[in-house]
Enzyme design. Structure first.
Site, PDB file in Angstrom:
ATOM      1  N   ARG A  74      -8.445   3.522  13.048  1.00 18.72           N
ATOM      2  CA  ARG A  74      -7.609   4.537  13.446  1.00 18.72           C
ATOM      3  C   ARG A  74      -6.904   4.320  14.872  1.00 18.72           C
ATOM      4  NH1 ARG A  74      -5.934   5.615   8.545  1.00 18.72           N
ATOM      5  NH2 ARG A  74      -7.766   6.173   6.907  1.00 18.72           N
ATOM      6  N   GLU A 111      -9.258   3.855  -2.411  1.00 14.37           N
ATOM      7  CA  GLU A 111      -7.920   3.727  -3.071  1.00 14.37           C
ATOM      8  C   GLU A 111      -8.060   3.218  -4.389  1.00 14.37           C
ATOM      9  OE1 GLU A 111      -4.537   1.889  -0.908  1.00 14.37           O
ATOM     10  OE2 GLU A 111      -5.504   2.523   1.037  1.00 14.37           O
ATOM     11  N   GLN A 161      -4.350   1.956  14.920  1.00 12.35           N
ATOM     12  CA  GLN A 161      -3.179   2.258  14.267  1.00 12.35           C
ATOM     13  C   GLN A 161      -2.188   3.220  14.961  1.00 12.35           C
ATOM     14  OE1 GLN A 161      -4.605   3.934  10.412  1.00 12.35           O
ATOM     15  NE2 GLN A 161      -2.574   4.645   9.657  1.00 12.35           N
ATOM     16  N   ASP A 214       0.973  -1.141   0.000  1.00  8.51           N
ATOM     17  CA  ASP A 214       0.178   0.120   0.035  1.00  8.51           C
ATOM     18  C   ASP A 214       0.851   1.316  -0.007  1.00  8.51           C
ATOM     19  OD1 ASP A 214      -2.229   1.253  -0.101  1.00  8.51           O
ATOM     20  OD2 ASP A 214      -2.605   1.250   2.017  1.00  8.51           O
ATOM     21  N   LYS A 218      -4.695  -2.159   9.966  1.00  6.14           N
ATOM     22  CA  LYS A 218      -4.932  -2.374   8.703  1.00  6.14           C
ATOM     23  C   LYS A 218      -5.232  -3.810   8.266  1.00  6.14           C
ATOM     24  CE  LYS A 218      -3.848   1.862   7.232  1.00  6.14           C
ATOM     25  NZ  LYS A 218      -4.520   2.634   6.447  1.00  6.14           N
ATOM     26  N   ASP A 269      -9.292  -0.044   1.613  1.00  6.98           N
ATOM     27  CA  ASP A 269      -8.240  -0.344   2.863  1.00  6.98           C
ATOM     28  C   ASP A 269      -8.948  -0.208   4.129  1.00  6.98           C
ATOM     29  OD1 ASP A 269      -5.801  -1.896   3.307  1.00  6.98           O
ATOM     30  OD2 ASP A 269      -4.785  -0.041   3.561  1.00  6.98           O
ATOM     31  N   TYR A 272       1.562   2.381  15.331  1.00  7.60           N
ATOM     32  CA  TYR A 272       2.214   2.566  14.054  1.00  7.60           C
ATOM     33  C   TYR A 272       3.929   3.131  14.471  1.00  7.60           C
ATOM     34  CZ  TYR A 272       2.278   7.403  13.427  1.00  7.60           C
ATOM     35  OH  TYR A 272       2.516   8.728  13.347  1.00  7.60           O
ATOM     36  N   TYR A 305       1.255   5.673  -0.394  1.00  9.46           N
ATOM     37  CA  TYR A 305       0.685   6.791   0.319  1.00  9.46           C
ATOM     38  C   TYR A 305       1.033   7.942  -0.631  1.00  9.46           C
ATOM     39  CZ  TYR A 305       0.936   9.266   4.895  1.00  9.46           C
ATOM     40  OH  TYR A 305       0.448  10.063   6.028  1.00  9.46           O
ATOM     41  N   THR A 314      -8.971  -5.976   3.721  1.00  5.25           N
ATOM     42  CA  THR A 314      -8.714  -5.039   2.724  1.00  5.25           C
ATOM     43  C   THR A 314      -9.740  -5.528   1.486  1.00  5.25           C
ATOM     44  OG1 THR A 314      -6.479  -4.637   3.163  1.00  5.25           O
ATOM     45  CG2 THR A 314      -7.174  -4.015   0.938  1.00  5.25           C
ATOM     46  N   GLU A 367     -10.534   3.549   3.561  1.00  4.82           N
ATOM     47  CA  GLU A 367      -9.649   4.409   2.644  1.00  4.82           C
ATOM     48  C   GLU A 367      -9.995   3.831   1.176  1.00  4.82           C
ATOM     49  OE1 GLU A 367      -5.103   3.805   3.775  1.00  4.82           O
ATOM     50  OE2 GLU A 367      -5.867   5.215   5.191  1.00  4.82           O
ATOM     51  N   GLU A 409     -10.528  12.252   7.387  1.00  7.09           N
ATOM     52  CA  GLU A 409     -10.290  13.311   6.805  1.00  7.09           C
ATOM     53  C   GLU A 409     -11.493  14.133   6.657  1.00  7.09           C
ATOM     54  OE1 GLU A 409      -7.826  11.093   3.853  1.00  7.09           O
ATOM     55  OE2 GLU A 409      -7.239  13.339   3.336  1.00  7.09           O
ATOM     56  N   HIS A 468      -3.894  13.774   0.911  1.00  4.98           N
ATOM     57  CA  HIS A 468      -4.056  12.606   2.168  1.00  4.98           C
ATOM     58  C   HIS A 468      -2.755  12.689   3.018  1.00  4.98           C
ATOM     59  CE1 HIS A 468      -5.073   9.217   4.366  1.00  4.98           C
ATOM     60  NE2 HIS A 468      -4.194   8.473   3.756  1.00  4.98           N
ATOM     61  N   ARG A 510       0.401  13.695  13.860  1.00  2.31           N
ATOM     62  CA  ARG A 510       1.784  14.409  14.367  1.00  2.31           C
ATOM     63  C   ARG A 510       1.792  15.821  14.453  1.00  2.31           C
ATOM     64  NH1 ARG A 510       2.853  10.671  10.660  1.00  2.31           N
ATOM     65  NH2 ARG A 510       2.940  12.061   9.041  1.00  2.31           N
ATOM     66  N   THR A 518      -4.796   6.282   0.101  1.00  5.82           N
ATOM     67  CA  THR A 518      -6.034   6.929   0.109  1.00  5.82           C
ATOM     68  C   THR A 518      -6.031   8.059  -0.856  1.00  5.82           C
ATOM     69  OG1 THR A 518      -6.473   6.787   2.507  1.00  5.82           O
ATOM     70  CG2 THR A 518      -7.719   8.460   1.432  1.00  5.82           C
TER      71      THR A 518
END
Lengths: 399, 399
Positions: free
Chosen positions: B220, B184, B223, B109, B236, B216, B227, B111, B240, B182, B341, B116, B125, B327
């Protein structure tokens, strides 16, 4: 006692009997079992689970069936009455070609050694707490590339990729300059599970088939630049080598021991029974020189915990899935499972007896990781070895 | 024109012809091609590459062979002379069972959407630069769990796992409270490559077979806790979902366009030709309500760049490997491919026309992601849809 001409202390005696896949001139790959320096063609059992180009049918058949297969093999190799039947199916190890023993669905690499996690944390995240806050609460892991898992003895081409040199603004592209090993223990999944239904820690043993050795080759420069925020990718995915012989868990009963004391109680789904760890003694040889003896007994998380965690969200496991411990490092300076740690991030070179020195891997270097464990009645169980030699990076075709 | 009774503007006309795997009562899964609301059994071609329980033989046969298969299918469906041969092999879509079309080796996967990545960076973060320093230099990606890839329509069991609530010291265990999607685009690998030999960006098209839609599913809360430092894992790996029809790249020629302007030149191995992006228009429906229209044209990295990056370290690809864009989010507030989002991390609920509101997924919710693209001569190419409904987490068996 076997009717084979075998030393009583042979680490591949009938107390061990690891499984692999072999071929001989003009015949296709098929399951075999190792005894001493011989391979017994498992076709002798006339059992459908012991056919095919991999061990996956045997893995899928489940633990009861695997126990029966092992019992029949032990009987064949110990009762002289069966000698006439088995002997024509015995091949000298030197005369056969070995193959990747399993068709791997998913490959997961854990990070189960606290010593390794602390050492790497100090190097990759200087100034921060070396252990992230989650480390003592769960066995951290990530998915690796199953298509890059190769048999011991396969040459490893030095990967190219992006790295950012210290103090540089942007990345450069080229062959990895910090090519490393990771000495690990691999766990092979037997019976599969159903999507949406976790495998509790108490049932994990019903799904754990056997153990192999893993060298998870690592390009530290590629890894350092790429791994935030989604984890290691190209720094790992170029090659992961595994040993050819899968030692069944039941052959390692005498090597079971309690894991190290935990910093705090785990969440209930990770509570495991005593004796969940394995006392495997690894040895790492760099160009023939013993440079480290990583102790699997020092792993903080047990295989059953790793499997329970891996599936707690409902992820299914398939026969032939592989998960590995992550680098095995002990507390001693001679117990470190990666060269990153052994050379203190390249600052303290290793010196070979002939005066040559090394920090990371150079082209032509060979690494051999081997291991043994205690077997029943004072015997030794051999896990064999995983080896690999570094080939130079390919010439750039798209410079 | 086809001899089938098909509207001229049918998004599954003979200009599309996506591949899937189907079965009918009493017969096993086999390759089929969709035309309109029919499936043509590819056994009609009497071609060994069009047999088996998946599309993998066709994928492995390589691009020239795939082009010939497509040509023969188009001829069968347009030349009335072949009607007598093809018609007995046509099934109504409503009368067949669809299956996972590919046996997936590795699933990666990416990014690749800058929008996104910026949105998620701000949420995960806070206070830091939302884009990590590597983001504009390489397509960040990680390996997902291929064994958890399921066919569209498969129910998704809410995963359980560890999370750490805001301001809490340690983690708690339970069903995910922040279950997300997600939206995708997935890319299916055709011809494989050799370990140690990168696939340059110029050759990527020889290995890119087709496109599907991917949801996907993402927990959250799991994760966010797990992560760092090795990337997403259990957040995840529970499920999927992919759409059943693989649209060949050649059917998407009219949808090609240039990717967005880059922030700076890429390293040479990532330099791609113009027209490397795909203008696919996605639509996300939450319990029947259109909530977003993510534009694949906004992806920063192209499929050829992703494949070149994935293999630049020598990693081999196998027929049936799947990689996804990550995503798809565009710049608009109605173009966001995740509910994380769309609801601004749960702070701005979505309101359905009936007054109900949502932040993350509730049990029983259904999500449908569909897409179309421009086809040749003013036609539309349908990519079908990927759907899934949330089932409650299992009762704890090991509390």
């Amino acid at each position: 006692m076997t009717w084979l001409d075998l030393e009583a202390d042979d680490p591949f005696g009938v107390h061990n009997l690891p499984y692999g896949v072999f071929s001989t001139d003009g015949t296709g790959p098929r399951p075999g079992v190792r005894v001493g320096d011989f391979v017994l063609d498992m076709a002798v059992l006339e059992d459908p689970s012991c056919t095919g180009p991999s061990l996956n049918r045997l893995l899928a058949a489940g633990p009861k069936h695997a126990a029966s297969v092992r019992e029949r093999l032990q009987e064949l190799l110990t009762d002289p009455a069966h000698r006439g039947r088995a002997e024509p199916r015995l091949y000298r190890l030197a005369d056969v070609t070995l193959h990747l023993p399993i068709e791997i669905g998913d490959y997961v690499d854990f990070y189960a050694s606290e010593h390794h996690a602390r050492n790497v944390g100090r190097i990759f995240r200087p100034g921060a707490d070396p252990l992230t806050p989650n480390w003592t609460h769960l066995p951290i892991g990530y998915h690796g590339r199953s298509g890059s898992v190769v048999l011991s003895g396969t040459d490893v081409v030095r990967p190219r990729g992006q790295r950012r040199d210290p103090d540089a603004q942007g990345p450069v592209f080229g062959p990895s300059t910090r090519l490393d090993i990771e000495a690990e223990v691999g766990f092979v999944v037997g019976a599969g599970s159903v999507l949406g239904r976790p495998v509790p820690v108490d049932e994990a043993e019903q799904h754990l088939f056997g153990v192999c050795l893993v060298n998870d080759w690592s390009a530290r420069d590629l890894q350092a630049w790429e791994y935030v925020p989604l984890g290691p990718f190209l720094g790992k995915s170029f090659a992961t080598s595994i040993s050819p012989w899968i030692v069944p868990f039941v052959a390692l009963e005498a090597a079971r021991l309690d894991p190290p004391a935990r910093h705090h109680p785990t969440l209930p789904y990770l509570t495991d029974r005593p004796g969940g760890a394995l006392d495997l003694r690894l040895e790492t040889r760099w160009n023939g020189h013993l440079v480290a003896t990583p102790p699997a007994a020092a792993l903080y998380w047990t295989p059953a915990q790793m499997l329970a965690h891996l599936t707690v969200n409902g992820a299914a496991i398939r026969p032939g899935d592989l998960f590995a411990s992550g680098t095995v490092s002990g507390p001693g300076s001679d117990e470190l499972g990666s060269f990153l740690e052994l050379t203190e991030d390249g600052r303290r070179p290793v010196t070979f007896p002939d005066g040559r020195t090394r920090t990371f891997l150079e082209d032509g270097d060979e690494v051999v990781i081997s291991a043994t464990a205690a077997g029943p009645g004072g015997t030794v169980v051999g896990l064999g070895e995983v080896t690999g030699r570094i080939l130079p990076a390919p010439a750039p075709t798209n410079p």
